[in-house]
Design an enzyme around this catalytic site. Structure first.
Site, PDB file in Angstrom:
ATOM      1  N   GLU A   9      -8.590 -11.239   9.865  1.00  0.00           N
ATOM      2  CA  GLU A   9      -9.249  -9.970   9.539  1.00  0.00           C
ATOM      3  C   GLU A   9      -9.893 -10.088   8.159  1.00  0.00           C
ATOM      4  OE1 GLU A   9      -6.488  -6.728   9.104  1.00  0.00           O
ATOM      5  OE2 GLU A   9      -8.019  -5.212   9.486  1.00  0.00           O
TER       6      GLU A   9
ATOM      7  N   HIS B 198      -3.203   1.200  16.041  1.00  0.00           N
ATOM      8  CA  HIS B 198      -2.396   1.685  14.910  1.00  0.00           C
ATOM      9  C   HIS B 198      -1.041   2.256  15.325  1.00  0.00           C
ATOM     10  CE1 HIS B 198      -5.427   0.850  11.932  1.00  0.00           C
ATOM     11  NE2 HIS B 198      -6.325   1.508  12.617  1.00  0.00           N
TER      12      HIS B 198
ATOM     13  N   HIS C 139     -14.766  -4.699  10.336  1.00  0.00           N
ATOM     14  CA  HIS C 139     -14.456  -3.394  10.943  1.00  0.00           C
ATOM     15  C   HIS C 139     -15.726  -2.571  11.093  1.00  0.00           C
ATOM     16  CE1 HIS C 139     -10.124  -2.933   9.117  1.00  0.00           C
ATOM     17  NE2 HIS C 139     -10.318  -4.137   9.608  1.00  0.00           N
TER      18      HIS C 139
ATOM     19  N   ASP D 106      -7.895  -1.612  17.251  1.00  0.00           N
ATOM     20  CA  ASP D 106      -6.582  -1.376  16.642  1.00  0.00           C
ATOM     21  C   ASP D 106      -6.096   0.014  17.049  1.00  0.00           C
ATOM     22  OD1 ASP D 106      -4.364  -1.187  14.996  1.00  0.00           O
ATOM     23  OD2 ASP D 106      -5.402  -1.919  13.201  1.00  0.00           O
TER      24      ASP D 106
ATOM     25  N   ASN E  39       0.814  -1.210   0.000  1.00  0.00           N
ATOM     26  CA  ASN E  39       0.000   0.000   0.000  1.00  0.00           C
ATOM     27  C   ASN E  39       0.853   1.268   0.000  1.00  0.00           C
ATOM     28  OD1 ASN E  39      -2.319   1.497   0.096  1.00  0.00           O
ATOM     29  ND2 ASN E  39      -3.017   0.754   2.094  1.00  0.00           N
TER      30      ASN E  39
ATOM     31  N   ARG F 212       0.270 -11.065  13.708  1.00  0.00           N
ATOM     32  CA  ARG F 212      -0.611 -10.704  12.601  1.00  0.00           C
ATOM     33  C   ARG F 212       0.083 -10.649  11.242  1.00  0.00           C
ATOM     34  NH1 ARG F 212      -2.835  -6.575  12.080  1.00  0.00           N
ATOM     35  NH2 ARG F 212      -4.726  -7.366  11.173  1.00  0.00           N
TER      36      ARG F 212
ATOM     37  N   ARG G  89     -14.117  -5.563  14.915  1.00  0.00           N
ATOM     38  CA  ARG G  89     -13.169  -4.543  15.355  1.00  0.00           C
ATOM     39  C   ARG G  89     -13.918  -3.221  15.395  1.00  0.00           C
ATOM     40  NH1 ARG G  89      -8.060  -2.041  11.859  1.00  0.00           N
ATOM     41  NH2 ARG G  89      -9.524  -0.363  11.461  1.00  0.00           N
TER      42      ARG G  89
ATOM     43  N   GLU H  14       1.330  -6.668  11.397  1.00  0.00           N
ATOM     44  CA  GLU H  14       0.961  -6.437   9.993  1.00  0.00           C
ATOM     45  C   GLU H  14       2.087  -5.769   9.208  1.00  0.00           C
ATOM     46  OE1 GLU H  14      -2.618  -4.113  10.869  1.00  0.00           O
ATOM     47  OE2 GLU H  14      -1.671  -2.374   9.961  1.00  0.00           O
TER      48      GLU H  14
ATOM     49  N   HIS I 261      -3.442 -10.310   9.002  1.00  0.00           N
ATOM     50  CA  HIS I 261      -3.892  -9.036   8.447  1.00  0.00           C
ATOM     51  C   HIS I 261      -4.778  -9.311   7.227  1.00  0.00           C
ATOM     52  CE1 HIS I 261      -2.372  -4.954   6.578  1.00  0.00           C
ATOM     53  NE2 HIS I 261      -3.503  -4.786   7.209  1.00  0.00           N
TER      54      HIS I 261
ATOM     55  N   TYR J 127      -6.592   8.328  11.948  1.00  0.00           N
ATOM     56  CA  TYR J 127      -6.312   7.157  11.131  1.00  0.00           C
ATOM     57  C   TYR J 127      -7.139   5.947  11.544  1.00  0.00           C
ATOM     58  CZ  TYR J 127      -3.940   3.593   8.513  1.00  0.00           C
ATOM     59  OH  TYR J 127      -3.694   2.561   7.648  1.00  0.00           O
TER      60      TYR J 127
ATOM     61  N   ASP K 191      -6.467  -3.436   1.314  1.00  0.00           N
ATOM     62  CA  ASP K 191      -5.318  -3.253   0.425  1.00  0.00           C
ATOM     63  C   ASP K 191      -4.605  -4.580   0.171  1.00  0.00           C
ATOM     64  OD1 ASP K 191      -4.856  -2.417   3.291  1.00  0.00           O
ATOM     65  OD2 ASP K 191      -2.782  -2.654   2.686  1.00  0.00           O
TER      66      ASP K 191
ATOM     67  N   TRP L 117       6.821   6.635  17.622  1.00  0.00           N
ATOM     68  CA  TRP L 117       8.073   6.056  18.072  1.00  0.00           C
ATOM     69  C   TRP L 117       8.010   5.808  19.547  1.00  0.00           C
ATOM     70  CZ3 TRP L 117       9.951   9.480  21.606  1.00  0.00           C
ATOM     71  CH2 TRP L 117       9.575  10.825  21.456  1.00  0.00           C
TER      72      TRP L 117
ATOM     73  N   GLU M  98      -4.760  -4.403  19.181  1.00  0.00           N
ATOM     74  CA  GLU M  98      -3.816  -4.546  18.070  1.00  0.00           C
ATOM     75  C   GLU M  98      -2.880  -3.349  17.975  1.00  0.00           C
ATOM     76  OE1 GLU M  98      -5.831  -5.595  14.483  1.00  0.00           O
ATOM     77  OE2 GLU M  98      -4.488  -4.439  13.207  1.00  0.00           O
TER      78      GLU M  98
HETATM   79  O1  EZ4 Z   1      -3.334   0.133   8.306  1.00  0.00           O
HETATM   80  O2  EZ4 Z   1      -3.931  -2.226   5.681  1.00  0.00           O
HETATM   81  O3  EZ4 Z   1      -5.606  -4.005  10.588  1.00  0.00           O
HETATM   82  N1  EZ4 Z   1      -5.630  -3.344   9.612  1.00  0.00           N
HETATM   83  C1  EZ4 Z   1      -5.007  -2.181   9.473  1.00  0.00           C
HETATM   84  C2  EZ4 Z   1      -5.028  -1.554   8.116  1.00  0.00           C
HETATM   85  C3  EZ4 Z   1      -3.621  -1.105   7.711  1.00  0.00           C
HETATM   86  C4  EZ4 Z   1      -3.540  -0.993   6.232  1.00  0.00           C
HETATM   87  C5  EZ4 Z   1      -2.134  -0.618   5.803  1.00  0.00           C
HETATM   88  O4  EZ4 Z   1      -2.033  -0.687   4.433  1.00  0.00           O
HETATM   89  O5  EZ4 Z   1      -4.444  -1.674  10.404  1.00  0.00           O
HETATM   90  O6  EZ4 Z   1      -5.869  -0.473   8.089  1.00  0.00           O
HETATM   91 CO    CO Z   2      -4.050  -2.985  11.974  1.00  0.00          CO
END
Ligand code: EZ4
Ligand code: CO
Length: 402
Positions: free
Chosen positions: A339, A212, A122, A210, A37, A283, A147, A262, A312, A159, A316, A402, A236
């Site tokens: 997922e 992220h 999701h 998640d 992606n 994952r 999720r 992932e 994962h 995000y 994408d 980070w 996650e």
């Molecule tokens: O951020 O697939 O668990 N799934 C995710 C996705 C990822 C994208 C990254 O390309 O966290 O949304």
């Molecule tokens: Co994720």
């Protein structure tokens, strides 16, 4: 049977996908997903310019040797571009092997360990109320695991929150968009979100969340602790995934199960996590984790350390990767959950496939190989469009993760 040629196919039926199609001198072909992606053309070039020319004339029977040749022979090891390219070749070779033998890929791996594969969807909403309603929509469709993500109050965009119903696309056309994140409001909101979901739908549904990669280790420990009453299946990506040591600290503070992986591309990204049993679910997936050949070794190490797999499966990852993941999941003894985000109708039409959803589970189907095809005529209608994943900043503009 020998490799005759390899085509790198790029199409954008709603989002970009890169697919490798290997053809043999006996007319059989196999598919592998090569989608990374936001960096799609780097993998396309890696395959077209540096890998396919070295594959012509090799025996399709030598899946393991070809994997070793591409990994060790290149001198430059690991990294997402290299490993996604190797994954595509490896997946296409397993597809060919299945077609030649007339067996679904899960059968070649050791046979089915379960009747079908538990998946999660999701549910997203701009706020808690919308996210709660969206969970109900998934339950109505038969999902047993969901999720849940909600937009954070006071932040215009964050995000990982899907727009619209049932579909989720993190990348955006043009230059990379920027999203803002604020830890305080997020840490206050997520436990409230899950309290509402549990109150509304009870205990039987499995719930996931998640983060992220956006928290510090101690923030993640606190979130895990605050979520304990709501009994998550997993939390996650709580922290940056390249900080394996961070999971020790999170683990010391919470019994909420932890999942990560992932963005990992070889077992070397996860050895400390696995050996210390600091995570519950790994994952990594076929397309970014070195193909079926490498992922089965990763899964074996995880199994021996009591860690389960949880692939994962965002949009994408193409239907070719989804099929490969499902064959893997059918076999892998230490399976957790898969997922599953639905692709658009345009994507499903470009990649006709045999896997099917029923009652919260997916089954890969019993067609020989992976059971996925590629429609060249339809694919040609959707030329590549540059798109990127968003860049994350804190409200004051600081780059973080980070
Ligand atoms: O951020 O697939 O668990 N799934 C995710 C996705 C990822 C994208 C990254 O390309 O966290 O949304
Ligand atoms: Co994720």
């Amino acid at each position: 049977m020998k490799i005759l040629d390899g085509e790198v196919l790029v199409t954008c039926p709603g989002r970009n996908f890169v697919t490798l199609r290997l053809r043999t001198d006996e007319g059989v072909y196999g598919l592998g997903d090569a989608t990374l992606n936001g960096r799609e053309l780097a993998v396309a070039s890696y395959l077209r310019d540096h890998v396919v020319p070295c594959l012509i004339g090799r025996s399709v029977d030598q899946i393991e040797d070809i994997w070793q040749y591409l990994y060790r022979g290149a001198y430059w090891r690991r990294g997402p571009v290299t490993m996604t390219a190797i994954s595509a070749v490896d997946t296409a070779l397993w597809d060919i092997k299945g077609k030649v033998l007339g067996r679904p890929v899960y059968d070649l791996l050791g046979g089915a360990s379960r009747t079908s594969v538990l998946v999660y969807g999701h549910a997203s909403g701009d706020n808690i109320g919308e996210a709660v309603d969206e969970v109900g929509r998934y339950l109505d469709l038969g999902y047993r695991a969901v999720r849940v993500q909600a937009g954070i109050e006071g932040l215009p965009n964050s995000y990982g929150v899907g727009r619209g119903h049932l579909f989720y696309e993190p990348a955006e056309r043009g230059r990379p968009p920027e999203t803002v994140f604020a830890t305080g409001p997020y840490l206050r909101q997520v436990p409230m979100l899950f309290e509402r979901v549990r109150n509304e739908y009870g205990e039987s549904v499995e719930l996931l969340h998640d983060a992220h990669h956006r928290l510090t280790p101690i923030e993640a420990g606190r979130l895990g602790k605050d979520l304990e009453p709501h009994r998550l299946f997993w939390l996650e990506d709580p922290v940056a995934a390249d900080n394996q040591q961070a999971f020790r600290l999170i683990r010391e503070h919470t019994t909420t199960p932890l999942a990560v992986g992932e963005v990992f591309n070889t077992v070397h990204d996860a050895t400390t996590l696995i050996q210390n049993q600091w995570i519950d679910y790994l994952r990594m997936t076929v397309v970014h984790g070195g193909g079926i050949t490498h992922l089965r070794k990763v899964a074996a190490i995880a199994e021996l350390n009591f860690v389960r797999m949880g692939s994962h499966g965002a949009t994408d990852l193409s239907p070719v990767a989804m099929a490969a993941a499902l064959h893997f999941d059918m076999w892998v003894p230490n399976f957790g959950i898969q997922e599953y985000m639905r692709h658009t109708d345009e994507t499903d039409a470009v990649f006709p496939h045999g896997y099917r959803f029923a009652d919260g589970y997916l089954h890969p189907g019993d067609r020989p190989g992976l059971g996925v095809d590629y429609d060249d005529v339809l694919a040609a209608k959707y030329p590549y469009e540059p798109a990127f994943l968003p860049v994350n900043r804190l409200v004051d503009g600081t780059m973080f993760n980070w």
